[in-house]
Design a protein around this motif. Structure first.
Motif, PDB file in Angstrom:
ATOM      1  N   ILE A   1       0.811  -1.172  -0.311  1.00  0.00           N
ATOM      2  CA  ILE A   1       0.153   0.117   0.000  1.00  0.00           C
ATOM      3  C   ILE A   1       0.517   1.424   0.174  1.00  0.00           C
ATOM      4  O   ILE A   1       0.687   2.088  -0.805  1.00  0.00           O
ATOM      5  N   ILE A   2       1.580   1.490   0.843  1.00  0.00           N
ATOM      6  CA  ILE A   2       2.751   2.193   0.880  1.00  0.00           C
ATOM      7  C   ILE A   2       3.765   2.390  -0.695  1.00  0.00           C
ATOM      8  O   ILE A   2       3.649   4.085  -0.710  1.00  0.00           O
ATOM      9  N   TYR A   3       4.189   1.932  -0.744  1.00  0.00           N
ATOM     10  CA  TYR A   3       4.807   1.539  -2.143  1.00  0.00           C
ATOM     11  C   TYR A   3       3.619   2.001  -3.357  1.00  0.00           C
ATOM     12  O   TYR A   3       3.815   1.859  -4.729  1.00  0.00           O
ATOM     13  N   GLY A   4       2.809   1.580  -3.038  1.00  0.00           N
ATOM     14  CA  GLY A   4       1.371   1.507  -4.215  1.00  0.00           C
ATOM     15  C   GLY A   4       1.756   0.989  -5.685  1.00  0.00           C
ATOM     16  O   GLY A   4       1.887   0.767  -6.615  1.00  0.00           O
ATOM     17  N   LYS A   5       1.553  -0.847  -4.636  1.00  0.00           N
ATOM     18  CA  LYS A   5       2.041  -1.897  -5.507  1.00  0.00           C
ATOM     19  C   LYS A   5       1.335  -2.356  -5.943  1.00  0.00           C
ATOM     20  O   LYS A   5      -0.075  -2.794  -5.046  1.00  0.00           O
ATOM     21  N   PRO A   6       0.905  -3.374  -6.570  1.00  0.00           N
ATOM     22  CA  PRO A   6       0.080  -4.246  -7.287  1.00  0.00           C
ATOM     23  C   PRO A   6      -0.143  -5.523  -5.396  1.00  0.00           C
ATOM     24  O   PRO A   6       0.588  -5.462  -5.345  1.00  0.00           O
ATOM     25  N   LEU A   7      -1.218  -5.880  -5.585  1.00  0.00           N
ATOM     26  CA  LEU A   7      -1.101  -7.317  -4.919  1.00  0.00           C
ATOM     27  C   LEU A   7      -0.711  -8.921  -5.054  1.00  0.00           C
ATOM     28  O   LEU A   7       0.183  -8.896  -4.160  1.00  0.00           O
ATOM     29  N   THR A   8      -0.325  -8.860  -6.377  1.00  0.00           N
ATOM     30  CA  THR A   8       0.459  -9.630  -7.108  1.00  0.00           C
ATOM     31  C   THR A   8       1.952  -9.115  -7.325  1.00  0.00           C
ATOM     32  O   THR A   8       2.767  -9.910  -7.800  1.00  0.00           O
ATOM     33  N   TYR A   9       2.018  -7.998  -6.368  1.00  0.00           N
ATOM     34  CA  TYR A   9       3.612  -7.694  -7.052  1.00  0.00           C
ATOM     35  C   TYR A   9       4.274  -8.813  -6.051  1.00  0.00           C
ATOM     36  O   TYR A   9       4.461  -9.254  -5.185  1.00  0.00           O
ATOM     37  N   SER A  10       5.771  -8.967  -6.683  1.00  0.00           N
ATOM     38  CA  SER A  10       6.638  -9.811  -6.009  1.00  0.00           C
ATOM     39  C   SER A  10       7.175  -9.359  -4.498  1.00  0.00           C
ATOM     40  O   SER A  10       7.818  -7.912  -4.418  1.00  0.00           O
ATOM     41  N   SER A  11       6.629 -10.550  -3.595  1.00  0.00           N
ATOM     42  CA  SER A  11       8.055  -9.782  -1.998  1.00  0.00           C
ATOM     43  C   SER A  11       9.399  -9.767  -2.499  1.00  0.00           C
ATOM     44  O   SER A  11       9.451  -8.772  -1.571  1.00  0.00           O
ATOM     45  N   ASN A  12       9.768 -10.682  -2.478  1.00  0.00           N
ATOM     46  CA  ASN A  12      11.304 -10.606  -2.288  1.00  0.00           C
ATOM     47  C   ASN A  12      12.370  -9.103  -2.654  1.00  0.00           C
ATOM     48  O   ASN A  12      12.558  -8.452  -2.351  1.00  0.00           O
ATOM     49  N   GLU A  13      11.042  -8.747  -4.041  1.00  0.00           N
ATOM     50  CA  GLU A  13      11.545  -7.276  -4.697  1.00  0.00           C
ATOM     51  C   GLU A  13      11.308  -6.071  -3.727  1.00  0.00           C
ATOM     52  O   GLU A  13      11.681  -5.325  -3.910  1.00  0.00           O
ATOM     53  N   LEU A  14       9.970  -6.024  -3.327  1.00  0.00           N
ATOM     54  CA  LEU A  14       9.106  -5.137  -2.495  1.00  0.00           C
ATOM     55  C   LEU A  14       9.825  -5.480  -1.405  1.00  0.00           C
ATOM     56  O   LEU A  14      10.453  -3.992  -1.028  1.00  0.00           O
ATOM     57  N   TYR A  15      10.955  -6.068  -0.872  1.00  0.00           N
ATOM     58  CA  TYR A  15      11.252  -5.599   0.308  1.00  0.00           C
ATOM     59  C   TYR A  15      13.224  -5.615   0.016  1.00  0.00           C
ATOM     60  O   TYR A  15      13.477  -4.666   0.621  1.00  0.00           O
ATOM     61  N   ALA A  16      13.446  -5.745  -0.874  1.00  0.00           N
ATOM     62  CA  ALA A  16      14.493  -4.972  -2.043  1.00  0.00           C
ATOM     63  C   ALA A  16      14.691  -3.835  -1.941  1.00  0.00           C
ATOM     64  O   ALA A  16      15.266  -3.349  -1.777  1.00  0.00           O
ATOM     65  N   GLU A  17      13.457  -3.276  -2.469  1.00  0.00           N
ATOM     66  CA  GLU A  17      13.035  -2.030  -3.237  1.00  0.00           C
ATOM     67  C   GLU A  17      13.218  -0.950  -1.749  1.00  0.00           C
ATOM     68  O   GLU A  17      13.178  -0.176  -1.960  1.00  0.00           O
TER      69      GLU A  17
END
Length: 125
Positions: A8-24
């Motif tokens: 939600i904070i980064y405005g990503k869809p729910l299907t966005y990769s969690s590994n990439e999200l934590y790296a970002e």
């Protein structure tokens, strides 16, 4: 919840990769934070690791590891502490102060990645 809030904070869809999200986001996930808390507690001396004091060459010559007969017992803090702490690089273990130890441990946990830390915590040996 952590992943959901980050998406939600980064405005990503729910299907966005969690590994990439934590790296970002450049933050640790819940299991990585748990591993970090374990190694900090060992460093501070809140969890005492029993050192093997015999002349025999054994697989676990650094610390005596507690045993658990049930699966739930293998997720306990004191069961995981020697296993995770023994995997730390020797440079981190020989740190002179807590801040240096935290920094080196944090780098090690990030380098391991989410998958390896998850396997360490969930691996029953």
């Amino acid at each position: 919840m952590q992943k959901y809030i980050l998406k939600i904070i980064y405005g990503k869809p729910l299907t966005y990769s969690s590994n990439e999200l934590y790296a970002e986001a450049n933050i640790l996930d819940v299991r990585q934070l748990f591993a970090m808390q374990i190694v900090i507690s060992v460093y501070r001396g809140k969890i005492n690791l029993t050192v093997a004091d015999h002349p025999y060459s054994t697989r676990n010559k650094e610390h005596i590891r507690p045993k658990a007969s049930k699966t739930i017992g293998k997720r306990v803090y004191t069961y995981l502490a020697p296993r995770i702490y023994d995997l730390l690089p020797t440079g981190a273990k020989k740190s002179k102060n807590l801040n240096q130890f935290k920094r080196q441990s944090n780098f090690w946990i990030r380098d391991c990645g989410r998958g390896k830390i998850n396997k360490i915590i969930n691996q029953f040996y």
